[in-house]
Design a protein around this motif. Structure first.
Motif, PDB file in Angstrom:
ATOM      1  N   ARG A  36     -87.787-138.000   4.655  1.00  0.00           N
ATOM      2  CA  ARG A  36     -89.051-137.090   6.264  1.00  0.00           C
ATOM      3  C   ARG A  36     -88.404-135.558   6.371  1.00  0.00           C
ATOM      4  NH1 ARG A  36     -86.742-142.590   8.256  1.00  0.00           N
ATOM      5  NH2 ARG A  36     -89.062-143.454   8.726  1.00  0.00           N
ATOM      6  N   ASN A  37     -89.727-134.630   6.070  1.00  0.00           N
ATOM      7  CA  ASN A  37     -88.861-133.236   6.259  1.00  0.00           C
ATOM      8  C   ASN A  37     -88.660-133.135   7.470  1.00  0.00           C
ATOM      9  OD1 ASN A  37     -89.672-130.283   6.664  1.00  0.00           O
ATOM     10  ND2 ASN A  37     -89.808-130.572   5.122  1.00  0.00           N
ATOM     11  N   LEU A  38     -87.845-132.506   8.310  1.00  0.00           N
ATOM     12  CA  LEU A  38     -86.833-132.146   9.609  1.00  0.00           C
ATOM     13  C   LEU A  38     -87.873-131.270  10.294  1.00  0.00           C
ATOM     14  CD1 LEU A  38     -85.179-133.401  12.321  1.00  0.00           C
ATOM     15  CD2 LEU A  38     -83.453-131.399  11.015  1.00  0.00           C
ATOM     16  N   SER A  39     -88.156-130.555   9.790  1.00  0.00           N
ATOM     17  CA  SER A  39     -88.893-129.352  10.045  1.00  0.00           C
ATOM     18  C   SER A  39     -89.853-129.229  10.331  1.00  0.00           C
ATOM     19  CB  SER A  39     -88.986-127.284   9.095  1.00  0.00           C
ATOM     20  OG  SER A  39     -87.239-127.687   8.463  1.00  0.00           O
ATOM     21  N   LYS A  40     -90.830-130.091   9.808  1.00  0.00           N
ATOM     22  CA  LYS A  40     -91.821-130.548  10.070  1.00  0.00           C
ATOM     23  C   LYS A  40     -92.379-131.819  11.685  1.00  0.00           C
ATOM     24  CE  LYS A  40     -93.990-130.212   5.469  1.00  0.00           C
ATOM     25  NZ  LYS A  40     -94.789-130.388   4.145  1.00  0.00           N
ATOM     26  N   LEU A  41     -91.767-132.148  11.159  1.00  0.00           N
ATOM     27  CA  LEU A  41     -90.967-133.527  12.355  1.00  0.00           C
ATOM     28  C   LEU A  41     -91.234-132.713  13.599  1.00  0.00           C
ATOM     29  CD1 LEU A  41     -88.702-136.035  10.955  1.00  0.00           C
ATOM     30  CD2 LEU A  41     -91.601-136.928  11.217  1.00  0.00           C
ATOM     31  N   LYS A  42     -90.216-131.911  13.884  1.00  0.00           N
ATOM     32  CA  LYS A  42     -90.082-130.804  15.191  1.00  0.00           C
ATOM     33  C   LYS A  42     -91.150-130.153  15.301  1.00  0.00           C
ATOM     34  CE  LYS A  42     -86.374-128.598  15.658  1.00  0.00           C
ATOM     35  NZ  LYS A  42     -84.627-128.014  15.676  1.00  0.00           N
ATOM     36  N   HIS A  43     -92.080-129.709  14.311  1.00  0.00           N
ATOM     37  CA  HIS A  43     -93.389-128.902  14.620  1.00  0.00           C
ATOM     38  C   HIS A  43     -94.227-129.713  15.404  1.00  0.00           C
ATOM     39  CE1 HIS A  43     -96.108-125.827  13.884  1.00  0.00           C
ATOM     40  NE2 HIS A  43     -96.987-126.678  13.480  1.00  0.00           N
ATOM     41  N   PHE A  44     -94.683-130.540  14.519  1.00  0.00           N
ATOM     42  CA  PHE A  44     -95.478-131.900  15.815  1.00  0.00           C
ATOM     43  C   PHE A  44     -94.869-132.249  16.758  1.00  0.00           C
ATOM     44  CE2 PHE A  44     -97.042-135.428  16.335  1.00  0.00           C
ATOM     45  CZ  PHE A  44     -98.719-135.691  14.975  1.00  0.00           C
ATOM     46  N   ALA A  45     -94.343-132.428  16.702  1.00  0.00           N
ATOM     47  CA  ALA A  45     -93.650-132.758  18.991  1.00  0.00           C
ATOM     48  C   ALA A  45     -93.682-131.268  19.024  1.00  0.00           C
ATOM     49  CB  ALA A  45     -92.589-133.078  18.865  1.00  0.00           C
ATOM     50  N   TYR A  46     -93.546-130.218  18.485  1.00  0.00           N
ATOM     51  CA  TYR A  46     -93.647-128.858  19.524  1.00  0.00           C
ATOM     52  C   TYR A  46     -94.953-128.681  19.614  1.00  0.00           C
ATOM     53  CZ  TYR A  46     -92.803-124.049  19.782  1.00  0.00           C
ATOM     54  OH  TYR A  46     -92.417-122.716  20.302  1.00  0.00           O
ATOM     55  N   THR A  47     -95.731-129.118  18.627  1.00  0.00           N
ATOM     56  CA  THR A  47     -97.262-129.048  18.943  1.00  0.00           C
ATOM     57  C   THR A  47     -97.830-129.637  19.585  1.00  0.00           C
ATOM     58  OG1 THR A  47     -96.747-127.502  16.361  1.00  0.00           O
ATOM     59  CG2 THR A  47     -99.218-127.797  17.492  1.00  0.00           C
ATOM     60  N   TYR A  48     -97.767-130.709  18.993  1.00  0.00           N
ATOM     61  CA  TYR A  48     -98.555-132.090  20.089  1.00  0.00           C
ATOM     62  C   TYR A  48     -98.117-132.772  20.780  1.00  0.00           C
ATOM     63  CZ  TYR A  48    -101.621-130.206  16.099  1.00  0.00           C
ATOM     64  OH  TYR A  48    -102.274-129.100  14.500  1.00  0.00           O
ATOM     65  N   THR A  49     -99.106-133.407  21.952  1.00  0.00           N
ATOM     66  CA  THR A  49     -98.285-134.605  22.341  1.00  0.00           C
ATOM     67  C   THR A  49     -97.926-136.528  20.878  1.00  0.00           C
ATOM     68  OG1 THR A  49     -99.594-133.466  24.049  1.00  0.00           O
ATOM     69  CG2 THR A  49     -99.280-136.631  24.007  1.00  0.00           C
ATOM     70  N   VAL A  50     -97.269-136.501  21.017  1.00  0.00           N
ATOM     71  CA  VAL A  50     -97.481-137.882  20.382  1.00  0.00           C
ATOM     72  C   VAL A  50     -97.616-139.198  20.970  1.00  0.00           C
ATOM     73  CG1 VAL A  50     -94.959-138.936  18.654  1.00  0.00           C
ATOM     74  CG2 VAL A  50     -94.352-136.477  19.164  1.00  0.00           C
ATOM     75  N   PRO A  51     -98.317-139.498  19.768  1.00  0.00           N
ATOM     76  CA  PRO A  51     -98.303-140.868  20.104  1.00  0.00           C
ATOM     77  C   PRO A  51     -97.805-142.228  20.556  1.00  0.00           C
ATOM     78  CG  PRO A  51     -99.546-140.535  18.294  1.00  0.00           C
ATOM     79  CD  PRO A  51     -98.506-139.451  18.635  1.00  0.00           C
ATOM     80  N   ALA A  52     -97.887-142.303  21.642  1.00  0.00           N
ATOM     81  CA  ALA A  52     -97.143-143.496  22.599  1.00  0.00           C
ATOM     82  C   ALA A  52     -95.921-144.520  21.628  1.00  0.00           C
ATOM     83  CB  ALA A  52     -97.520-144.536  23.607  1.00  0.00           C
ATOM     84  N   GLN A  53     -96.782-144.919  20.472  1.00  0.00           N
ATOM     85  CA  GLN A  53     -96.383-145.693  19.436  1.00  0.00           C
ATOM     86  C   GLN A  53     -95.522-145.284  18.452  1.00  0.00           C
ATOM     87  OE1 GLN A  53     -99.634-145.348  20.229  1.00  0.00           O
ATOM     88  NE2 GLN A  53    -101.078-145.119  18.474  1.00  0.00           N
ATOM     89  N   GLN A  54     -95.635-144.311  18.528  1.00  0.00           N
ATOM     90  CA  GLN A  54     -94.294-143.783  17.252  1.00  0.00           C
ATOM     91  C   GLN A  54     -93.726-142.579  17.926  1.00  0.00           C
ATOM     92  OE1 GLN A  54     -98.085-141.777  15.687  1.00  0.00           O
ATOM     93  NE2 GLN A  54     -98.123-142.467  13.848  1.00  0.00           N
ATOM     94  N   ARG A  55     -93.596-142.433  19.325  1.00  0.00           N
ATOM     95  CA  ARG A  55     -92.601-141.542  20.161  1.00  0.00           C
ATOM     96  C   ARG A  55     -91.208-142.041  19.613  1.00  0.00           C
ATOM     97  NH1 ARG A  55     -95.497-140.888  24.483  1.00  0.00           N
ATOM     98  NH2 ARG A  55     -95.582-138.882  23.942  1.00  0.00           N
TER      99      ARG A  55
END
Length: 293
Positions: A36-55
């Protein structure tokens, strides 16, 4: 769908903290990568609301609780589970949690034991305040996640995130004053009269270093915590500004910080109006005030 329509939709989702089908697919792809790409994961959390089942998985990857290499995820998860069980067994055998049904206090005892503080809880000044911060964070997370083992590890790591916020509370207070002066000068002067921004006042610091745990309803607060996990530290300032603007008329009747504390901590924002306004304001001011990350 035209480019303009897509851009409008994307901007709208960003502001209100929603997520589209395309973004869900994107997150699934990020989580399923072999590495997994840490920078992309952080960017996703930074930009969007994370779905509850994947939080829990996304946060655990970002926080380093679980490895980025998918092939060893289950092995590491089992090691984390073993540590959790060992700590729980220890505090139980030592009778530090005998008859205690408050799960957040049990997690706190385990955390103290792991940090070699269970028998020496007053080893340094201010430890009681820090303990209360951990307790509030753990209490909130227990209402967000079902798995107590995952919750314990996330509580530990999220608490560490808040230590960075604590170090920067001086700057966060300054930013709060700048935004209030710009958006509502009368409200700023009223809060200043209540000595909220004084160096000796810890009220705002406590709210910031717990990221409003116990103040805002956890079902909407989690939108803010997603972004904090992604690196958006200063978003908590926008949350506070929107909170006090929402109760402005009541603040002008207050005479002390104690009254202000009691008033603010009655705000739960169950419908998410304040949180969504804070996210929108944060986005609007992002290029001006956000940390580089």
């Amino acid at each position: 769908m035209t480019t303009d329509e897509r851009n409008f939709r994307f901007t709208y989702y960003e502001k209100v903290g929603c997520i589209s089908v395309e973004e869900k697919k994107s997150l699934n792809k990020l989580l399923q990568d072999d590495i997994r790409n840490l920078s992309k994961l952080k960017h996703f959390a930074y930009t969007y609301t994370v779905p509850a089942q994947q939080r829990s998985l996304l946060w655990s990857l970002i926080m380093g609780i679980l490895p980025l290499h998918k092939s060893i995820t289950e092995y590491v998860r089992e090691q984390r589970h073993q540590v959790y069980e060992d700590l729980l067994r220890a505090v139980t055998v030592m009778r530090f949690v005998e008859g205690d049904k408050s799960r957040h206090l049990v997690l706190h005892k385990m955390w103290l034991l792991e940090n070699n503080r269970l028998l020496h809880s007053n080893v340094r000044a201010g430890s009681q305040i820090d303990d209360n911060h951990f307790i509030e964070i753990a209490r909130t997370l227990l209402d967000i996640f079902d798995d107590e083992m995952e919750t314990y590890w996330i509580a530990k790591e999220f608490y560490q995130y808040t230590r960075d916020l604590k170090k920067e509370c001086g700057k966060l207070k300054e930013l709060t004053q700048i935004l209030l002066k710009r958006e509502d000068i009368a409200l700023f002067y009223r809060l200043e009269k209540l000595e909220l921004f004084d160096a000796n006042s810890k009220l705002l610091e406590n709210w910031y270093t717990t990221c409003f745990a116990g103040v805002i309803c956890e079902t909407v607060l989690v939108k803010i915590w997603d972004k904090i996990c992604g690196g958006a530290k200063k978003i908590i300032v926008f949350v506070f500004v929107e909170m006090v603007k929402d109760i402005k008329s009541l603040i002008f009747d207050l005479r002390s910080q104690e009254e202000l504390k009691a008033l603010v901590e009655t705000i739960k924002d169950h419908d998410g109006v304040i949180v969504n306004k804070a996210i929108k304001s944060w986005h609007s001011n992002n290029s001006e005030v956000e940390y580089v990350h």
